[in-house]
Design a protein around this motif. Structure first.
Motif, PDB file in Angstrom:
ATOM      1  N   LYS A  35      -2.403  -8.346  12.898  1.00  0.00           N
ATOM      2  CA  LYS A  35      -3.234  -7.490  12.057  1.00  0.00           C
ATOM      3  C   LYS A  35      -2.386  -6.455  11.332  1.00  0.00           C
ATOM      4  O   LYS A  35      -2.585  -6.184  10.134  1.00  0.00           O
ATOM      5  CB  LYS A  35      -4.292  -6.809  12.924  1.00  0.00           C
ATOM      6  N   HIS A  36      -1.415  -5.876  12.049  1.00  0.00           N
ATOM      7  CA  HIS A  36      -0.530  -4.884  11.433  1.00  0.00           C
ATOM      8  C   HIS A  36       0.324  -5.522  10.340  1.00  0.00           C
ATOM      9  O   HIS A  36       0.540  -4.924   9.278  1.00  0.00           O
ATOM     10  CB  HIS A  36       0.359  -4.271  12.511  1.00  0.00           C
ATOM     11  N   PHE A  37       0.797  -6.755  10.600  1.00  0.00           N
ATOM     12  CA  PHE A  37       1.622  -7.441   9.596  1.00  0.00           C
ATOM     13  C   PHE A  37       0.821  -7.777   8.358  1.00  0.00           C
ATOM     14  O   PHE A  37       1.299  -7.605   7.231  1.00  0.00           O
ATOM     15  CB  PHE A  37       2.195  -8.725  10.221  1.00  0.00           C
ATOM     16  N   LEU A  38      -0.422  -8.228   8.534  1.00  0.00           N
ATOM     17  CA  LEU A  38      -1.246  -8.565   7.365  1.00  0.00           C
ATOM     18  C   LEU A  38      -1.591  -7.331   6.560  1.00  0.00           C
ATOM     19  O   LEU A  38      -1.663  -7.391   5.320  1.00  0.00           O
ATOM     20  CB  LEU A  38      -2.535  -9.269   7.849  1.00  0.00           C
ATOM     21  N   SER A  39      -1.803  -6.195   7.233  1.00  0.00           N
ATOM     22  CA  SER A  39      -2.107  -4.966   6.513  1.00  0.00           C
ATOM     23  C   SER A  39      -0.922  -4.498   5.690  1.00  0.00           C
ATOM     24  O   SER A  39      -1.083  -3.978   4.588  1.00  0.00           O
ATOM     25  CB  SER A  39      -2.552  -3.891   7.493  1.00  0.00           C
ATOM     26  N   LYS A  40       0.295  -4.686   6.195  1.00  0.00           N
ATOM     27  CA  LYS A  40       1.494  -4.275   5.461  1.00  0.00           C
ATOM     28  C   LYS A  40       1.749  -5.190   4.284  1.00  0.00           C
ATOM     29  O   LYS A  40       2.118  -4.743   3.195  1.00  0.00           O
ATOM     30  CB  LYS A  40       2.702  -4.282   6.388  1.00  0.00           C
ATOM     31  N   THR A  41       1.546  -6.490   4.450  1.00  0.00           N
ATOM     32  CA  THR A  41       1.777  -7.426   3.361  1.00  0.00           C
ATOM     33  C   THR A  41       0.753  -7.263   2.244  1.00  0.00           C
ATOM     34  O   THR A  41       1.034  -7.465   1.085  1.00  0.00           O
ATOM     35  CB  THR A  41       1.737  -8.864   3.883  1.00  0.00           C
ATOM     36  N   SER A  42      -0.494  -6.908   2.624  1.00  0.00           N
ATOM     37  CA  SER A  42      -1.532  -6.722   1.605  1.00  0.00           C
ATOM     38  C   SER A  42      -1.243  -5.493   0.754  1.00  0.00           C
ATOM     39  O   SER A  42      -1.567  -5.445  -0.426  1.00  0.00           O
ATOM     40  CB  SER A  42      -2.899  -6.586   2.282  1.00  0.00           C
ATOM     41  N   VAL A  43      -0.603  -4.479   1.371  1.00  0.00           N
ATOM     42  CA  VAL A  43      -0.228  -3.293   0.609  1.00  0.00           C
ATOM     43  C   VAL A  43       0.934  -3.583  -0.308  1.00  0.00           C
ATOM     44  O   VAL A  43       0.983  -3.190  -1.461  1.00  0.00           O
ATOM     45  CB  VAL A  43       0.123  -2.128   1.577  1.00  0.00           C
TER      46      VAL A  43
END
Length: 264
Positions: free
Chosen positions: A256-264
């Motif tokens: 979840k943390h990785f997807l949030s960073k990539t989406s930003v």
């Protein structure tokens, strides 16, 4: 959420497992063993401090006196060569359990695998023979093993592990007290549903040491056999199931943390 500890450290620190087992498993999972050890020690201390008092008050309220009850003296059985042979057999079963747990990729295969392998062998052996099989484990060997485990965990402590520990200890203290009182409420419900004594129910489900809870049950006229059985079952289930569940939660959190960073 309220301290600087990592997710895996928080999981293993708050798991109501064995004081010697949790830090060992946490180390393989990459958690902070110092924080886990401190939180686990706090839990055991609070349980041993509070649970016997709560059980004594419940005994007094129900009219059962907990005073002047002699504790039976446990003596080691007389040594026989068969006991030594069974001990060596259990060591073999422990190694077989280690190989199986390692093949299944469970954490801490030496600890969990050995425990599961020996438990299965001891249970099946006693079942087929029709009586308990006694192995030879001198008390000195048990003490030495505990010293080695404690020394192994303590030698890995570093100064960086204690950064931000004040808030962690505060949160752990109040959460542990909440865990104890929620356990007491569940024990009361179990006692009412199953008709077992409240003392036995509280001591059986208390997340403390097996020896301490069993001794308290003897003093307060509880069912010590039931207390031992439930306490051992709790430790076994926690050591086998929770590490895998913690890894899954940690993986989902990191994803979840990785997807949030990539989406930003």
């Amino acid at each position: 959420k309220y301290s600087n500890t990592g997710m895996m450290t928080s999981f293993f620190g708050t798991a109501p497992g064995g004081l010697s087992a949790m830090p060992g498993i946490a180390e393989e999972a990459g958690a902070n063993t110092a924080v886990v050890s401190i939180i686990q020690t706090m839990r055991v201390f609070l349980v041993i401090l509070m649970i016997p008092l709560i059980a004594s008050l419940s005994a007094s309220a129900s009219g059962n006196s907990a005073n002047h009850v002699p504790i039976p003296v446990l003596t080691e059985p007389e040594f026989k060569i068969g006991m030594l042979l069974w001990t060596f057999a259990l060591i073999g079963f422990a190694y077989a359990g280690y190989r199986l747990i390692k093949y299944l990729r469970f954490p801490a295969p030496w600890l969990i695998g050995s425990m599961v392998g020996v438990a299965i062998a001891q249970s099946l052996g006693s079942f087929f023979i029709g009586s308990d099989i006694i192995s030879w484990w001198p008390h000195e060997v048990i003490i030495l093993s505990q010293i080695m485990i404690a020394a192994s965990i303590g030698s890995r402590f570093q100064k960086s592990m204690f950064i931000g520990l004040k808030r962690t200890i505060m949160v752990s203290f109040f959460s542990t007290v909440g865990l104890i009182f929620s356990m007491v409420i569940c024990a009361i419900l179990v006692a009412k549903i199953t008709k077992i004594s409240l003392i036995t129910s509280i001591l059986a489900f208390a997340p403390g040491g097996i020896a301490e809870m069993t001794t308290t049950s003897v003093v307060l006229h509880g069912d010590s056999t039931f207390v031992v059985a439930v306490q051992v079952l709790r430790i076994l289930i926690i050591c086998v199931i929770l590490p895998q569940f913690f890894r899954l939660l940690n993986y989902l959190e990191q994803k979840k943390h990785f997807l949030s960073k990539t989406s930003v």
